[in-house]
Write an enzyme that holds these catalytic residues in place. Structure first.
Site, short mmCIF file in Angstrom:
data_model
loop_
_atom_site.label_atom_id
_atom_site.label_comp_id
_atom_site.label_asym_id
_atom_site.label_seq_id
_atom_site.Cartn_x
_atom_site.Cartn_y
_atom_site.Cartn_z
CB VAL A 100 11.37 31.38 5.70
CG1 VAL A 100 12.70 32.01 5.28
CG2 VAL A 100 10.88 32.00 7.01
CE LYS A 101 5.20 38.50 4.38
NZ LYS A 101 3.75 38.75 4.51
CB VAL A 102 12.31 37.23 7.00
CG1 VAL A 102 12.87 37.97 8.23
CG2 VAL A 102 13.08 35.94 6.74
#
Length: 157
Positions: A100-102
């Protein structure tokens, strides 16, 4: 990152060190051609682009058909940690990806990431077993703290 030219994120090793975003392509076909031509193995896709009901707005479907590509859902559009965690959970459910890219932007008029909410979301997502890569302001103290809680890398503004 290893010294052999490969990219290591958590337990995952990629031959290509190129990460590709999907936000600025004129159409899905151009994006797919670029992903194939680039040799990237990790592509970030906003959760709102997982739209199987509308071909022109479904980036996930065509990308998921490319052999060797890992999809990294991102939390673009989240305004706080709770929204980002919810988006990450949905992204993992839809894609099967633990990456996941936050991205947390409290002001929709600019893309300045919120460091406090980013840290809170990352801390929770690491505990949930995600391979977390936060988009963050260029702050070395925050970067070190994100590393300390288990983020796989940081993506400074």
């Amino acid at each position: 990152m290893s010294t052999d030219g490969k990219l290591t994120l958590g337990e995952h090793v990629f031959e290509s060190r190129l990460l590709m975003g999907t936000g600025k392509f004129s159409d899905v076909e151009s994006m797919v051609r670029a992903a194939r031509a680039s040799g990237t193995q990790l592509v970030t896709v906003a959760l709102r682009r997982f739209n199987t009901d509308e071909d022109s707005d479904d980036l996930y479907g065509p990308l998921s058909e490319i052999a060797g590509i890992t999809i990294m859902p991102n939390t673009s559009g989240a305004r706080n940690a709770d929204e980002a965690v919810r988006a990450a959970m949905l992204g993992r459910e839809l894609s099967g990806s633990q990456f996941v890219k936050v991205e947390i932007h409290p002001n929709p008029h600019h893309l300045m990431p919120d460091p406090i909410e980013t840290f809170a979301a990352c801390e929770q997502l690491v505990k949930e077993g995600f391979v977390v890569m936060p988009y963050m302001p260029a702050d070395p103290v925050l970067a070190k703290r994100l590393e300390d809680i288990g983020c796989a890398s940081v993506m400074p503004l």
